[in-house]
Write a protein that holds these residues in place. Structure first.
Motif, PDB file in Angstrom:
ATOM      1  N   PRO A 222       5.709  -0.414  15.583  1.00 41.41           N
ATOM      2  CA  PRO A 222       4.745  -1.509  15.640  1.00 41.41           C
ATOM      3  C   PRO A 222       3.818  -1.249  14.384  1.00 41.41           C
ATOM      4  O   PRO A 222       2.941  -0.222  14.394  1.00 41.41           O
ATOM      5  CB  PRO A 222       4.211  -1.697  16.826  1.00 41.41           C
ATOM      6  N   GLY A 223       3.688  -2.245  13.688  1.00 42.02           N
ATOM      7  CA  GLY A 223       2.670  -2.256  12.258  1.00 42.02           C
ATOM      8  C   GLY A 223       3.194  -1.490  11.194  1.00 42.02           C
ATOM      9  O   GLY A 223       2.645  -1.516  10.097  1.00 42.02           O
ATOM     10  N   ASN A 225       6.999  -0.685   9.302  1.00 37.13           N
ATOM     11  CA  ASN A 225       8.310  -0.718   9.200  1.00 37.13           C
ATOM     12  C   ASN A 225       9.210  -0.058   8.119  1.00 37.13           C
ATOM     13  O   ASN A 225      10.310   0.130   8.161  1.00 37.13           O
ATOM     14  CB  ASN A 225       8.481  -2.220   8.697  1.00 37.13           C
ATOM     15  N   ASN A 226       8.301   0.888   7.649  1.00 39.52           N
ATOM     16  CA  ASN A 226       9.131   1.850   6.583  1.00 39.52           C
ATOM     17  C   ASN A 226       8.358   2.863   6.209  1.00 39.52           C
ATOM     18  O   ASN A 226       7.832   3.190   5.216  1.00 39.52           O
ATOM     19  CB  ASN A 226       9.336   0.909   5.252  1.00 39.52           C
ATOM     20  N   LEU A 227       7.964   3.847   7.180  1.00 43.26           N
ATOM     21  CA  LEU A 227       7.346   5.225   6.961  1.00 43.26           C
ATOM     22  C   LEU A 227       8.380   6.154   6.904  1.00 43.26           C
ATOM     23  O   LEU A 227       9.364   6.505   7.522  1.00 43.26           O
ATOM     24  CB  LEU A 227       6.655   5.507   8.199  1.00 43.26           C
ATOM     25  N   HIS A 228       8.162   7.217   5.641  1.00 40.27           N
ATOM     26  CA  HIS A 228       9.059   8.248   5.598  1.00 40.27           C
ATOM     27  C   HIS A 228       8.369   9.560   5.513  1.00 40.27           C
ATOM     28  O   HIS A 228       7.173   9.638   4.935  1.00 40.27           O
ATOM     29  CB  HIS A 228       9.709   7.989   4.011  1.00 40.27           C
ATOM     30  N   ARG A 253       5.823   3.214   2.672  1.00 35.23           N
ATOM     31  CA  ARG A 253       6.108   2.580   1.556  1.00 35.23           C
ATOM     32  C   ARG A 253       5.616   1.113   1.490  1.00 35.23           C
ATOM     33  O   ARG A 253       6.000   0.438   0.634  1.00 35.23           O
ATOM     34  CB  ARG A 253       7.775   2.595   1.522  1.00 35.23           C
ATOM     35  N   GLU A 254       5.279   0.555   2.421  1.00 37.90           N
ATOM     36  CA  GLU A 254       4.642  -0.764   2.482  1.00 37.90           C
ATOM     37  C   GLU A 254       3.317  -0.923   2.293  1.00 37.90           C
ATOM     38  O   GLU A 254       2.776  -2.028   1.600  1.00 37.90           O
ATOM     39  CB  GLU A 254       5.197  -1.631   3.921  1.00 37.90           C
ATOM     40  N   ASN A 255       2.336   0.138   2.447  1.00 38.26           N
ATOM     41  CA  ASN A 255       0.798   0.109   2.414  1.00 38.26           C
ATOM     42  C   ASN A 255       0.426   1.426   2.174  1.00 38.26           C
ATOM     43  O   ASN A 255       0.411   2.479   3.119  1.00 38.26           O
ATOM     44  CB  ASN A 255       0.309  -0.371   3.483  1.00 38.26           C
ATOM     45  N   ALA A 260      -1.440   5.913   7.527  1.00 39.66           N
ATOM     46  CA  ALA A 260      -0.330   6.667   7.892  1.00 39.66           C
ATOM     47  C   ALA A 260       0.355   7.214   6.667  1.00 39.66           C
ATOM     48  O   ALA A 260       1.387   7.865   6.622  1.00 39.66           O
ATOM     49  CB  ALA A 260       0.927   5.711   8.452  1.00 39.66           C
ATOM     50  N   ASN A 261      -0.200   7.029   5.525  1.00 38.59           N
ATOM     51  CA  ASN A 261       0.112   7.519   4.123  1.00 38.59           C
ATOM     52  C   ASN A 261      -0.663   8.571   3.623  1.00 38.59           C
ATOM     53  O   ASN A 261      -1.977   8.401   3.186  1.00 38.59           O
ATOM     54  CB  ASN A 261       0.050   6.295   3.188  1.00 38.59           C
TER      55      ASN A 261
END
Length: 333
Positions: A222-223, A225-228, A253-255, A260-261
């Motif tokens: 949730p929140g 969608n595309n964490l690597h 990869r979205e924010n 989370a980055n």
């Protein structure tokens, strides 16, 4: 308590189904069930919080191994952790091992799994299990009773990787020399319109004094969608001294501005001071956005009475969150 009931009986039902589907197993083909556990207890002091008697680990489990034939063995484990039910958790200031969602006063099932072991690898059905990704890639810096720094340790979370996983289906290849590949999929959201929310794989090498591994995980939650997440861990045992390190890259990869980055890394030196005394010292840091970056220096000294019992003193100082110290005794049985 419905969650506990579901996680408790699912692997047991699978064990019985697999066993009943073949020929009846002779009693001498079943090694177990074996009851085992650990109690690690003492005192914890966190800045701005009163000194407290603390259960660092309070686990009780059972496991066993069925030999169906020369090509198939079935391993089962069921482990509960009582630490969260024992402690007065003040999350995120304090955390308790096994408290998967920090529900106060609940007993948490930390392991509920069935593994099918064959000559062609192992297939695991694991409704709840400690993360082998964490254990195999981060173990060279994960030397502490309290300051473990994984993603479920509240304010102590230097790394993004969690220690505990749910709804895991895994496959591990046979070892090729000293290499092994393990892959897994997880369903963390039953209403995400896709069967699997997490895909992960890692290649591990462990031979003699050298161990290393590299792994990659793709997460949808949730929140996000595309964490690597890509992780590299390495360790070398010189005998009296062991050195280890880990590097973790989290790519939202979205924010790219999200918390989370970030990157995180840690290094550790451990030493066998005598036959009874051992010590570890770790430095770790991350560069999280939104002023959530942090670093820590943590150390622990243990006195080993024997291979099952030891006493410890542990302390950690953080740049932006609360310092702490702990003392205790650990007993395996």
């Amino acid at each position: 308590m419905k969650k506990i009931t579901r996680l408790t009986f699912a692997p047991l039902a699978l064990s019985l189904t697999v066993a009943a589907s073949g020929q009846a197993l002779a009693e001498d083909h079943h090694a177990g069930p074996t009851i085992y556990g650990n109690l690690t207890a003492g005192a914890l002091n966190v800045s701005d919080r009163d000194l407290d008697a603390w259960a660092f680990k309070a686990q009780l489990g059972l496991g066993g191994l069925y030999t169906v034939n020369d090509g198939l063995r079935i391993r089962y484990d069921l482990v509960a952790d009582f630490a969260n039910a024992i402690n007065s958790v003040d999350f995120p200031k304090t955390w308790t091992r096994g408290s998967h969602r920090q529900d106060d006063e609940e007993i948490h099932v930390t392991t509920a799994r069935v593994l099918l072991l064959t000559d062609y690898g192992s297939l695991g059905f694991q409704p709840r299990v400690p993360s082998a990704f964490w254990a195999q890639l981060y173990h060279n810096v994960n030397k502490f009773e309290y300051n473990q720094m994984h993603g479920q340790t509240g304010q102590n979370a230097i790394f993004g990787q969690n220690e505990l996983a749910s709804d895991v289906i895994s496959y591990g290849t046979p070892k090729f020399g000293s290499f092994q590949f393990i892959g897994a999929v997880m369903t963390t959201n039953e209403y995400s319109n896709q069967d699997f929310d997490i895909y992960t794989g890692r290649l591990i090498y462990d031979q003699g004094p050298l161990n290393f591994g590299v792994g990659h995980t793709q997460v949808r939650r949730p929140g996000i969608n595309n964490l690597h997440r890509t992780t590299f861990g390495i360790g070398y045992d010189f005998g009296l001294v062991q050195l280890g390190g880990v590097y973790e890259h989290n790519d939202d990869r979205e924010n790219s501005s999200s918390a989370a980055n970030f990157d995180a890394w840690g290094v550790n030196v451990s030493a066998n001071l005598t036959d009874n005394w051992s010590a570890s010292l770790t430095y770790a840091e991350n560069d999280k956005n939104l002023n959530l970056d942090n670093d820590v220096v943590a150390g622990i000294v243990r006195y080993h009475f024997n291979e099952d019992v030891y006493a410890f003193v542990e302390a950690a100082t953080y740049d932006k969150t609360d310092d702490n110290w702990a003392v205790g005794i650990s007993v395996n049985f």
